[in-house]
Design an enzyme around this catalytic site. Structure first.
Site, mmCIF file in Angstrom:
data_model
loop_
_atom_site.group_PDB
_atom_site.id
_atom_site.type_symbol
_atom_site.label_atom_id
_atom_site.label_comp_id
_atom_site.label_asym_id
_atom_site.label_seq_id
_atom_site.Cartn_x
_atom_site.Cartn_y
_atom_site.Cartn_z
ATOM 1 N N HIS A 157 0.832 -1.225 0.000
ATOM 2 C CA HIS A 157 0.000 0.000 0.000
ATOM 3 C C HIS A 157 0.861 1.267 0.000
ATOM 4 C CE1 HIS A 157 -3.351 -2.704 1.234
ATOM 5 N NE2 HIS A 157 -2.395 -3.257 1.970
ATOM 6 N N SER A 278 16.092 21.968 -14.677
ATOM 7 C CA SER A 278 14.921 22.782 -14.997
ATOM 8 C C SER A 278 15.409 24.120 -15.510
ATOM 9 C CB SER A 278 14.077 22.976 -13.739
ATOM 10 O OG SER A 278 13.304 24.151 -13.857
ATOM 11 N N LYS A 284 16.748 21.779 -9.373
ATOM 12 C CA LYS A 284 16.086 20.543 -9.787
ATOM 13 C C LYS A 284 16.992 19.541 -10.489
ATOM 14 C CE LYS A 284 11.801 20.378 -10.527
ATOM 15 N NZ LYS A 284 10.613 19.769 -9.990
ATOM 16 N N GLU A 291 10.533 8.900 -16.261
ATOM 17 C CA GLU A 291 9.153 9.326 -16.536
ATOM 18 C C GLU A 291 8.737 8.926 -17.958
ATOM 19 O OE1 GLU A 291 8.444 13.530 -15.014
ATOM 20 O OE2 GLU A 291 10.564 13.199 -14.563
#
Ligand code: ARG
Length: 472
Positions: A157, A278, A284, A291
């Site tokens: 979970h 970024s 970043k 992704e």
């Protein structure tokens, strides 16, 4: 001007829109190598069976080789008016060889041609994907051996459940990849039958030798039913299904990489090679490759669904709908190949933070099951009662915002008087993982042995070579 290939029956040229919707040369030129290989095999067979005279067959072979060279050199001009790869090749062949080139199309049709070309292309793709899955499995098993005893939280979970090792977690993906490869290999066995010679749909009256062409093209045997031969696309759908499931596995790993690389988890750092910055936020480090691996799953599963839908209402045998089988398949299998390459790079380069992982494994009362098991083992308590006692101790620690191992013996005994000081030995995460020695469990000794056994199997596998199959 009417079409060169079937101009006898037509008096005017197709409408421009007709040409646009009909032509596949924009994408099926990818099948050029396969198309020429199949034509070579076909003409050698026409020669051997004396359907075509040797001199003509030789001229056609030489001409086909020239076409192949022109395509490889990039000097070949593909024409949309010629619709598809089959007619582009044949038309150029006619320019080179003259009218004798027209004998190549004896006893065959574009229906069996496209079926054989596409099988050959998909078979190559399967072999390349298999090799790439092998490389990824090897990278995972190597990292697993390296981190066989690095403790991290295991989740259910997405809540901390029990401590496991990072190596154990990575080996879970090796299992998945091994099943993925098994599915591809199974599909390859069924794929590896040759439809060439089914002709348009009914077979042919010429005395062709289908065993000969099948063998020349590396197939196990010719397909047995001419109608099925030209109308079947199971071989693509099966491979897309196997690819879809593999992409789901890669997507789950990608999702974990994305999570692990957040400052909140901080379990891993991706190398600079597989991170991006970024344009506005200087701090970043984005896991774009992971992704995209996650994101490309959509187009891979989409291709499988699209082809299933194309096929579902088609009467036997060939219908032009089936031309829609190619673009999605090319895209899906190339995307999976890219995903496998990117994932292999990320896995090889990522740096785990073993200190943070281990600290995280100690949070969330991850050793509560170890405590319950201790109550069963040492105090001979029924497991359900042990579960209840442990639950009360967890509640007590949670109220004081401390870990289980920080409770005093006196506090523990207030819940269960028979608990003694030996209990503290099972409350640490190292002891917890070390105790999971059941077959398939996370004990570092197990994990090291599993990783070694995978590396040995994968090394043997590599020697056999990709694309090897057991003769069915
Ligand atoms: N371009 C076609 C395809 O990809 C080749 C087969 C055409 N056959 C036909 N009967 N029109 O499916």
């Amino acid at each position: 001007m009417s079409n060169k290939m079937w101009g006898g029956r037509f008096s005017s040229a197709p409408d421009a829109i007709m040409e646009e919707i009909n032509a596949s040369i924009g994408f099926d030129q990818k099948l050029a190598t396969q198309d020429i290989a199949a034509s070579m095999a076909h003409v050698r067979m026409l020669d051997a069976t004396k359907i075509v005279e040797t001199a003509s067959a030789n001229a056609i072979s030489t001409g086909l080789q020239q076409v192949a060279d022109e395509i490889a050199a990039g000097t070949f001009t593909f024409s949309r008016a010629l619709e598809d790869i089959h007619m582009n090749v044949e038309s150029r062949l006619a320019q080179i060889v003259g009218p004798e080139a027209g004998r190549l199309h004896t006893a065959r049709s574009r229906n069996d041609q496209v079926a054989v070309d596409f099988r050959l292309w998909v078979r190559d793709a399967v072999d390349n994907l298999d090799a790439q899955m092998h490389a990824l499995a090897q990278a995972l098993a190597q990292r697993a051996l390296e981190y066989h005893d690095a403790v991290m939280p295991g989740f259910t979970h997405l809540q901390v459940a029990q401590p496991v090792t990072f190596g154990h977690h990575l080996l879970a993906y090796v299992e998945m990849l091994s099943r993925d490869r098994g599915r591809l290999r199974d599909a390859r066995v069924r794929l590896n039958e040759c439809p060439l010679g089914a002709a348009a749909l009914a077979g042919t009256s010429f005395p062709i030798d289908r065993e000969m062409t099948a063998k020349a093209l590396g197939f196990n045997r010719p397909t047995a039913n001419s109608l099925d031969s030209v109308s079947d696309r199971d071989f693509v759908i099966e491979v897309l299904a196997a690819a879809s499931l593999c992409s789901v596995h890669l997507s789950r790993l990608a999702e974990e990489i994305v999570l692990w690389a957040t400052p909140q988890f901080g379990f891993i750092t991706l190398s600079d090679k597989f991170s991006t910055g970024s344009s506005i936020m200087p701090q970043k480090r984005n896991p774009d490759a992971a992704e995209l691996v996650r994101g490309k799953t959509g187009r891979i599963i989409g291709a499988m669904q699209a082809l299933l839908i194309v096929m579902k209402g088609l009467p036997l045998t060939y219908s032009k709908d089936m031309q829609e089988d190619k673009e999605g398949t090319f895209d899906a299998l190339q995307s999976l190949s890219l995903c496998l390459a990117a994932m292999t790079g990320m896995i090889q380069d990522l740096k785990p933070d073993v200190v943070r992982m281990k600290a995280a494994a100690g949070t969330g009362y991850a050793t509560a099951t170890d405590l319950a098991d201790w109550l069963v083992r040492v105090l001979n308590m029924p497991f359900r009662q042990a579960h209840h006692v442990t639950g009360r101790l967890v509640a007590m620690a949670s109220e004081q915002k401390i870990g289980l191992e920080e409770l005093t013996l006196r506090q523990m005994q207030s819940v269960e008087p028979k608990i003694d000081g030996a209990v503290f030995a099972v409350l640490g995460v190292d002891a917890s993982v070390a105790s999971r020695v059941s077959y398939g469990g996370t004990a570092p000794a197990n994990v090291a042995a599993q990783a070694r056994s995978w590396l040995a199997r994968l090394a043997k596998d590599a020697k056999q070579g990709a694309g090897e199959e057991k003769k069915a």
